[in-house]
Every structure is written in structure tokens, then in C-alpha cells.
Design a protein around this motif. Structure first.
Motif, PDB file in Angstrom:
ATOM      1  N   ASN A  97      11.205  56.075  45.067  1.00 45.13           N
ATOM      2  CA  ASN A  97      12.614  55.949  45.426  1.00 45.13           C
ATOM      3  C   ASN A  97      13.349  55.024  44.459  1.00 45.13           C
ATOM      4  N   THR A  98      12.705  53.937  44.074  1.00 46.47           N
ATOM      5  CA  THR A  98      13.300  53.008  43.119  1.00 46.47           C
ATOM      6  C   THR A  98      13.464  53.663  41.758  1.00 46.47           C
ATOM      7  N   ALA A  99      12.474  54.439  41.329  1.00 45.23           N
ATOM      8  CA  ALA A  99      12.561  55.133  40.040  1.00 45.23           C
ATOM      9  C   ALA A  99      13.690  56.156  40.051  1.00 45.23           C
ATOM     10  N   ILE A 100      13.837  56.894  41.138  1.00 42.91           N
ATOM     11  CA  ILE A 100      14.913  57.886  41.243  1.00 42.91           C
ATOM     12  C   ILE A 100      16.276  57.199  41.196  1.00 42.91           C
ATOM     13  N   ALA A 101      16.409  56.092  41.912  1.00 45.63           N
ATOM     14  CA  ALA A 101      17.679  55.358  41.913  1.00 45.63           C
ATOM     15  C   ALA A 101      17.988  54.795  40.524  1.00 45.63           C
ATOM     16  N   ALA A 102      16.972  54.266  39.839  1.00 48.54           N
ATOM     17  CA  ALA A 102      17.183  53.724  38.492  1.00 48.54           C
ATOM     18  C   ALA A 102      17.584  54.833  37.523  1.00 48.54           C
ATOM     19  N   PHE A 103      16.939  55.997  37.630  1.00 46.40           N
ATOM     20  CA  PHE A 103      17.303  57.125  36.766  1.00 46.40           C
ATOM     21  C   PHE A 103      18.736  57.569  37.031  1.00 46.40           C
ATOM     22  N   GLY A 104      19.118  57.622  38.296  1.00 42.22           N
ATOM     23  CA  GLY A 104      20.489  58.008  38.640  1.00 42.22           C
ATOM     24  C   GLY A 104      21.517  57.033  38.093  1.00 42.22           C
ATOM     25  N   MET A 105      21.213  55.749  38.184  1.00 40.81           N
ATOM     26  CA  MET A 105      22.141  54.746  37.646  1.00 40.81           C
ATOM     27  C   MET A 105      22.230  54.835  36.123  1.00 40.81           C
ATOM     28  N   ALA A 106      21.079  55.074  35.461  1.00 41.51           N
ATOM     29  CA  ALA A 106      21.081  55.187  34.000  1.00 41.51           C
ATOM     30  C   ALA A 106      21.856  56.424  33.554  1.00 41.51           C
ATOM     31  N   ALA A 107      21.700  57.539  34.265  1.00 42.86           N
ATOM     32  CA  ALA A 107      22.431  58.758  33.918  1.00 42.86           C
ATOM     33  C   ALA A 107      23.931  58.564  34.102  1.00 42.86           C
ATOM     34  N   THR A 108      24.317  57.895  35.182  1.00 44.08           N
ATOM     35  CA  THR A 108      25.736  57.616  35.416  1.00 44.08           C
ATOM     36  C   THR A 108      26.287  56.689  34.344  1.00 44.08           C
ATOM     37  N   LEU A 109      25.532  55.663  33.982  1.00 41.53           N
ATOM     38  CA  LEU A 109      25.959  54.738  32.934  1.00 41.53           C
ATOM     39  C   LEU A 109      26.154  55.469  31.607  1.00 41.53           C
ATOM     40  N   PHE A 110      25.214  56.360  31.267  1.00 44.78           N
ATOM     41  CA  PHE A 110      25.324  57.116  30.021  1.00 44.78           C
ATOM     42  C   PHE A 110      26.558  58.013  30.030  1.00 44.78           C
ATOM     43  N   ALA A 111      26.825  58.673  31.163  1.00 48.35           N
ATOM     44  CA  ALA A 111      27.989  59.558  31.249  1.00 48.35           C
ATOM     45  C   ALA A 111      29.292  58.781  31.095  1.00 48.35           C
ATOM     46  N   VAL A 112      29.388  57.641  31.762  1.00 51.10           N
ATOM     47  CA  VAL A 112      30.611  56.823  31.674  1.00 51.10           C
ATOM     48  C   VAL A 112      30.766  56.264  30.264  1.00 51.10           C
ATOM     49  N   TRP A 113      29.665  55.820  29.650  1.00 54.84           N
ATOM     50  CA  TRP A 113      29.698  55.279  28.291  1.00 54.84           C
ATOM     51  C   TRP A 113      30.182  56.353  27.306  1.00 54.84           C
ATOM     52  N   SER A 114      29.632  57.557  27.415  1.00 53.56           N
ATOM     53  CA  SER A 114      30.019  58.636  26.510  1.00 53.56           C
ATOM     54  C   SER A 114      31.487  59.002  26.677  1.00 53.56           C
ATOM     55  N   LEU A 115      31.936  59.117  27.919  1.00 53.22           N
ATOM     56  CA  LEU A 115      33.336  59.448  28.172  1.00 53.22           C
ATOM     57  C   LEU A 115      34.252  58.361  27.615  1.00 53.22           C
ATOM     58  N   SER A 116      33.874  57.117  27.817  1.00 57.64           N
ATOM     59  CA  SER A 116      34.684  56.007  27.318  1.00 57.64           C
ATOM     60  C   SER A 116      34.744  56.000  25.788  1.00 57.64           C
ATOM     61  N   ALA A 117      33.605  56.245  25.141  1.00 57.41           N
ATOM     62  CA  ALA A 117      33.573  56.248  23.678  1.00 57.41           C
ATOM     63  C   ALA A 117      34.399  57.404  23.116  1.00 57.41           C
ATOM     64  N   ASN A 118      34.396  58.550  23.776  1.00 58.52           N
ATOM     65  CA  ASN A 118      35.172  59.693  23.300  1.00 58.52           C
ATOM     66  C   ASN A 118      36.673  59.487  23.470  1.00 58.52           C
ATOM     67  N   LYS A 119      37.074  58.742  24.491  1.00 57.43           N
ATOM     68  CA  LYS A 119      38.501  58.551  24.758  1.00 57.43           C
ATOM     69  C   LYS A 119      39.075  57.286  24.135  1.00 57.43           C
ATOM     70  N   GLU A 120      38.241  56.466  23.531  1.00 56.43           N
ATOM     71  CA  GLU A 120      38.711  55.187  22.999  1.00 56.43           C
ATOM     72  C   GLU A 120      39.635  55.409  21.799  1.00 56.43           C
ATOM     73  N   ILE A 121      40.813  54.833  21.885  1.00 54.26           N
ATOM     74  CA  ILE A 121      41.785  54.884  20.787  1.00 54.26           C
ATOM     75  C   ILE A 121      42.374  53.490  20.637  1.00 54.26           C
ATOM     76  N   ARG A 122      42.376  52.990  19.426  1.00 53.79           N
ATOM     77  CA  ARG A 122      42.986  51.695  19.156  1.00 53.79           C
ATOM     78  C   ARG A 122      44.236  51.932  18.314  1.00 53.79           C
ATOM     79  N   TYR A 123      45.364  51.455  18.809  1.00 51.48           N
ATOM     80  CA  TYR A 123      46.631  51.668  18.121  1.00 51.48           C
ATOM     81  C   TYR A 123      46.853  50.639  17.029  1.00 51.48           C
ATOM     82  N   GLN A 124      46.171  49.511  17.114  1.00 50.66           N
ATOM     83  CA  GLN A 124      46.216  48.506  16.059  1.00 50.66           C
ATOM     84  C   GLN A 124      44.821  48.358  15.492  1.00 50.66           C
ATOM     85  N   GLU A 125      44.728  48.309  14.190  1.00 49.68           N
ATOM     86  CA  GLU A 125      43.442  48.128  13.525  1.00 49.68           C
ATOM     87  C   GLU A 125      42.914  46.724  13.819  1.00 49.68           C
TER      88      GLU A 125
END
Length: 78
Positions: free
Chosen positions: A30-58
């Protein structure tokens, strides 16, 4: 440890944590399943954030997100 010895408790009482003296046999999977679920969610949020990141000032100096942000990867290739 624990203060008191085990005593009879009412079986009809439900608790989300499992109740009195709960130690389920499947806590490791159960702990392994929960850890995998949290890691998958973290990866999805990280990827979405990296794809949408825009900086208007260098940035004045190099920042860590420049290594994975699409905005700066495209700039290096040209």
C-alpha cells in the motif's frame, strides 16, 4: 510502551485509520502504491509547469529552470 495493555473494543466503531491497534499485513504494498501515485502526479505537474513556463523578462543570471524550460531550450538551438 503505549500506556495500557490491549482491551476489548467495540467492533462496530469505524475509523479511517483502521481503528485500535491497526497493523494491516499489506502496509508495504500500500505504501509503495501511494508513493508511486505521488511520484506520477509530481512528474505530471512538473512537466505541465515546465511546458507552460514563460518569462517576460530575461533573468539577469542563470536560474535552474532555464535548463528545462522550453523557452530557453529553443533559444539555445538557434
Amino acid at each position: 510502551m503505549g500506556g495500557v495493555s490491549r482491551f476489548p473494543y467495540p467492533k462496530e466503531v469505524w475509523a479511517p485509520s483502521g481503528g485500535w491497534w491497526s497493523q494491516p499485513k499489506t502496509w508495504k504494498p500500500n505504501t509503495a502504491i501511494a508513493a508511486f501515485g505521488m511520484a506520477a502526479t509530481l512528474f505530471a505537474v512538473w512537466s505541465l509547469s515546465a511546458n507552460k513556463e514563460i518569462r517576460y523578462q530575461e533573468p539577469k543570471r542563470t536560474i535552474p529552470s532555464m535548463s528545462w524550460a522550453k523557452q530557453y531550450k529553443d533559444k539555445d538551438g538557434q
